[in-house]
Design a protein around this motif. Structure first.
Motif, PDB file in Angstrom:
ATOM      1  N   LYS A  49     -27.254  -7.479 -38.703  1.00  0.00           N
ATOM      2  CA  LYS A  49     -26.847  -6.110 -38.406  1.00  0.00           C
ATOM      3  C   LYS A  49     -26.223  -5.461 -39.646  1.00  0.00           C
ATOM      4  O   LYS A  49     -26.523  -4.313 -39.970  1.00  0.00           O
ATOM      5  N   GLU A  50     -25.377  -6.203 -40.364  1.00  0.00           N
ATOM      6  CA  GLU A  50     -24.772  -5.679 -41.588  1.00  0.00           C
ATOM      7  C   GLU A  50     -25.841  -5.343 -42.622  1.00  0.00           C
ATOM      8  O   GLU A  50     -25.772  -4.310 -43.287  1.00  0.00           O
ATOM      9  N   THR A  51     -26.831  -6.217 -42.743  1.00  0.00           N
ATOM     10  CA  THR A  51     -27.920  -5.973 -43.686  1.00  0.00           C
ATOM     11  C   THR A  51     -28.696  -4.721 -43.311  1.00  0.00           C
ATOM     12  O   THR A  51     -29.052  -3.912 -44.178  1.00  0.00           O
ATOM     13  N   ALA A  52     -28.954  -4.537 -42.032  1.00  0.00           N
ATOM     14  CA  ALA A  52     -29.683  -3.353 -41.582  1.00  0.00           C
ATOM     15  C   ALA A  52     -28.902  -2.081 -41.889  1.00  0.00           C
ATOM     16  O   ALA A  52     -29.475  -1.072 -42.313  1.00  0.00           O
ATOM     17  N   VAL A  53     -27.585  -2.123 -41.714  1.00  0.00           N
ATOM     18  CA  VAL A  53     -26.762  -0.946 -41.987  1.00  0.00           C
ATOM     19  C   VAL A  53     -26.795  -0.622 -43.478  1.00  0.00           C
ATOM     20  O   VAL A  53     -26.940   0.536 -43.869  1.00  0.00           O
ATOM     21  N   ILE A  54     -26.690  -1.645 -44.321  1.00  0.00           N
ATOM     22  CA  ILE A  54     -26.721  -1.433 -45.771  1.00  0.00           C
ATOM     23  C   ILE A  54     -28.095  -0.910 -46.194  1.00  0.00           C
ATOM     24  O   ILE A  54     -28.211   0.029 -46.975  1.00  0.00           O
ATOM     25  N   CYS A  55     -29.133  -1.534 -45.677  1.00  0.00           N
ATOM     26  CA  CYS A  55     -30.509  -1.201 -46.060  1.00  0.00           C
ATOM     27  C   CYS A  55     -30.916   0.186 -45.589  1.00  0.00           C
ATOM     28  O   CYS A  55     -31.589   0.910 -46.296  1.00  0.00           O
ATOM     29  N   CYS A  56     -30.519   0.550 -44.401  1.00  0.00           N
ATOM     30  CA  CYS A  56     -31.018   1.777 -43.776  1.00  0.00           C
ATOM     31  C   CYS A  56     -29.933   2.836 -43.619  1.00  0.00           C
ATOM     32  O   CYS A  56     -29.966   3.612 -42.670  1.00  0.00           O
ATOM     33  N   GLY A  57     -28.969   2.858 -44.528  1.00  0.00           N
ATOM     34  CA  GLY A  57     -27.853   3.798 -44.446  1.00  0.00           C
ATOM     35  C   GLY A  57     -28.254   5.212 -44.088  1.00  0.00           C
ATOM     36  O   GLY A  57     -27.735   5.794 -43.131  1.00  0.00           O
ATOM     37  N   PRO A  58     -29.183   5.829 -44.852  1.00  0.00           N
ATOM     38  CA  PRO A  58     -29.557   7.221 -44.551  1.00  0.00           C
ATOM     39  C   PRO A  58     -30.247   7.376 -43.194  1.00  0.00           C
ATOM     40  O   PRO A  58     -30.170   8.426 -42.579  1.00  0.00           O
ATOM     41  N   GLU A  59     -30.903   6.363 -42.736  1.00  0.00           N
ATOM     42  CA  GLU A  59     -31.612   6.443 -41.460  1.00  0.00           C
ATOM     43  C   GLU A  59     -30.734   5.847 -40.353  1.00  0.00           C
ATOM     44  O   GLU A  59     -31.113   4.891 -39.674  1.00  0.00           O
ATOM     45  N   ALA A  60     -29.559   6.405 -40.164  1.00  0.00           N
ATOM     46  CA  ALA A  60     -28.585   5.850 -39.220  1.00  0.00           C
ATOM     47  C   ALA A  60     -29.152   5.727 -37.805  1.00  0.00           C
ATOM     48  O   ALA A  60     -28.841   4.779 -37.087  1.00  0.00           O
ATOM     49  N   ASP A  61     -29.997   6.654 -37.398  1.00  0.00           N
ATOM     50  CA  ASP A  61     -30.579   6.588 -36.059  1.00  0.00           C
ATOM     51  C   ASP A  61     -31.434   5.342 -35.911  1.00  0.00           C
ATOM     52  O   ASP A  61     -31.379   4.655 -34.882  1.00  0.00           O
ATOM     53  N   LEU A  62     -32.205   5.037 -36.936  1.00  0.00           N
ATOM     54  CA  LEU A  62     -33.031   3.832 -36.922  1.00  0.00           C
ATOM     55  C   LEU A  62     -32.156   2.583 -36.832  1.00  0.00           C
ATOM     56  O   LEU A  62     -32.450   1.656 -36.083  1.00  0.00           O
TER      57      LEU A  62
END
Length: 85
Positions: A49-62
């Motif tokens: 989950k942390e990796t997804a947040v870092i990776c997809c910061g601008p796409e918060a909805d995703l």
């Protein structure tokens, strides 16, 4: 590998390997192993989950959608592990 299948396989193998041990001790050992597997799944989930947040910061909805799916799968895993007690 499906975690439920893994838990079932490990439980069967441990029951066979620990057949000489009294039931109370065997159940305690199986409980420790199940809890360790649950903890491992929880830690892995948190890291992903942390990796997804870092990776997809601008796409918060995703990220939120991914997080919802991960939470559902984690909750299902926890329910399955708890049912095996």
């Amino acid at each position: 590998m499906n975690l439920e299948n893994l838990v079932n396989r490990v439980t069967k193998e441990m029951n066979t390997a620990l057949s000489d041990i009294p039931d109370a001790e065997r159940n305690a050992i199986l409980s420790i192993v199940k809890q360790a597997m649950l903890d491992s799944a929880t830690r892995t989930h948190r890291d992903m989950k942390e990796t997804a947040v870092i990776c997809c910061g601008p796409e918060a909805d995703l990220v939120h959608k991914i997080q919802e799916q991960m939470d559902k799968k984690r909750d299902m895993l926890i329910a399955n592990l708890m049912a095996m007690r």
